[in-house]
Scaffold this active site. Structure first.
Site, short mmCIF file in Angstrom:
data_model
loop_
_atom_site.label_atom_id
_atom_site.label_comp_id
_atom_site.label_asym_id
_atom_site.label_seq_id
_atom_site.Cartn_x
_atom_site.Cartn_y
_atom_site.Cartn_z
CG ASP A 100 -1.92 1.10 1.27
OD1 ASP A 100 -1.80 2.05 0.47
OD2 ASP A 100 -2.86 1.02 2.10
CB CYS A 154 22.56 12.57 10.33
SG CYS A 154 22.20 11.15 9.27
CB SER A 196 23.19 6.68 13.72
OG SER A 196 21.84 6.89 13.41
CB SER A 201 18.09 3.78 14.58
OG SER A 201 18.74 5.00 14.31
CE LYS A 208 7.24 6.57 14.76
NZ LYS A 208 8.01 5.33 14.49
CB THR A 242 14.26 6.21 4.55
OG1 THR A 242 15.34 5.28 4.74
CG2 THR A 242 13.00 5.67 5.19
CG ASN A 262 17.96 10.46 5.43
OD1 ASN A 262 18.36 11.56 5.80
ND2 ASN A 262 18.22 9.34 6.08
CG HIS A 280 18.51 13.68 11.68
ND1 HIS A 280 18.92 13.95 10.38
CD2 HIS A 280 18.56 12.33 11.81
CE1 HIS A 280 19.21 12.81 9.78
NE2 HIS A 280 19.00 11.82 10.62
CD GLU A 318 25.60 9.46 7.30
OE1 GLU A 318 25.54 8.22 7.28
OE2 GLU A 318 24.97 10.16 8.11
#
Length: 389
Positions: A30, A112, A310, A202, A243, A153, A277, A234, A80
């Site tokens: 979907d 990042c 990270s 993560s 979130k 992503t 990203n 970020h 990176e």
């Protein structure tokens, strides 16, 4: 002491993109899994003659068109997606932009996060010598293995920021909150082109680092959650910011409802949804998105920034938008660039994904494809050859 911060900000992304509806169709899933689930709609794909250097030079080009090239004392390049274990990618950009020969150049790396380290270093350099200008560039190509959760992503982009005294866009406050911990949530060994990532872990570490960095920030700053009009996070994917903001609001017992919280971050996500990203560049492209898409006058408004890399290093810092900032943006150029992008088919996406990566040291000419001002023309005798178009 005079204020220090971002005087101008410009970004660049490739002229190719894959609509995630196309990816969803091939995967027989979907599309809302991407459009709603992670908040992503499109992902930019670099042309074969594009890399972090060409994107960086394209992002920075508008910032050095009025004599600024001679005034830049330092170029800090955050990435990176390094192209050499020794030579800084910024050295190539230095030549392409025509910067002066007395300019120091260095590359920074920490997933990042490193663009934020570059910004803080730039502010310190300018505070020491207010007549100097420091050019900060973040440029990355986010790539994950095919048919993995990270595939949707992906993306690519670069952002360039001129850091000066008496900035015209954003005054950056000196107080910061930091957090670091040795964790393996995302990493890329030298022998791999794509990253290894534990997505759920993560996300957990991201939220932990946010809380810890915020707590450290509050130790040195008098600012509270309610002092901020907007927040930039970020952005590995847009839903992560949502979130994170809910997490920070809950920790601060905010009385804002869901709509009020969303209003604080919504405009920072507009560009990321259709670019994807961009690792080190993502939070600052989010800042551009906020400044260029907000219907409100943001002058004198306070913005909170959470930068996460990270592995991990995190930082929370703040800044105040300067009156008249609208005159120093590149909104129309950015809109035109995004509007002119070309959608690719799934097969074309695979062709771009499997870009030639010669390691034999022989002569390889790369066909012209990018719509940008700069391109990677060849790799010969282990040397990358960049040209202006």
């Amino acid at each position: 002491m005079s204020s220090v911060g971002i005087d101008q900000i410009s970004f660049y992304t490739s002229n190719y993109f894959l609509d995630l509806r196309t990816l969803a169709k091939v995967q027989e899933t979907d599309p809302d899994k991407y459009y709603q689930g992670i908040g992503q709609e499109k992902m930019s794909m670099a042309a074969h003659d594009e890399d972090i250097v060409t994107m960086a030079a394209n992002a920075a080009y508008p910032l050095v068109q009025s004599g600024e090239a001679e005034q830049v004392s330092t170029l800090l390049f955050a990435t990176e997606t390094g192209i050499d274990q020794s030579k800084a990618a910024g050295i190539y950009v230095h030549r392409l932009l025509g910067l002066n020969n007395n300019c120091r150049v260095v590359e920074l790396k920490q997933a990042c996060y490193s663009a934020t380290a570059a910004i803080q270093m730039a502010c310190a350099l300018v505070a020491r010598q207010p007549e100097k200008k420091v050019l900060v560039i973040a440029s990355d190509i986010a790539r994950y293995d095919l048919n993995t959760p990270g595939e949707a992503t992906q993306g690519c982009g670069a952002v360039a920021m001129m850091v000066t005294a008496q900035p015209r866009v954003l005054e950056i406050d000196p107080e910061v909150g930091n957090y670091a911990e040795d964790v393996m949530d995302f990493w890329r060994p030298n022998y791999r082109k794509t990253a290894l990532v534990d997505g759920k872990y993560s996300t957990k570490i991201y939220l932990k680092a946010l809380k810890k960095a915020w707590e450290d920030f509050r130790e040195s700053s008098s600012l509270t959650f309610n002092d901020f009009a907007h927040f930039c996070y970020h952005l590995p994917f847009s839903r992560m910011a949502q979130k994170a903001h809910q997490h920070l609001a809950k920790a601060n017992k905010s009385e804002l409802d869901a709509s009020g919280l969303e209003q604080q971050i919504a405009d920072t996500l507009s560009y990321n949804r259709i670019i994807g990203n961009s690792y080190t560049a993502s939070m600052y492209i989010g800042l551009s998105s906020l400044l260029e898409n907000s219907q409100d006058n943001l002058a004198e408004k306070r913005i909170g920034f959470f930068s996460y890399g990270s592995g991990c290093v995190a930082e929370f810092f703040s800044g105040k938008v300067v009156d008249g900032y609208q005159e120093c943006l590149f909104k129309e150029q950015h809109r035109e660039m995004l509007d002119k992008r070309q959608e690719v088919t799934y097969d074309e996406y695979l062709n771009l994904y499997k870009a030639p990566d010669p390691k034999d040291g022989e002569a390889h000419t790369i066909p012209s494809d990018t719509q940008g001002r700069f391109r990677l023309a060849a790799i010969s005798h282990h040397k990358r050859e960049y040209v202006a178009i």
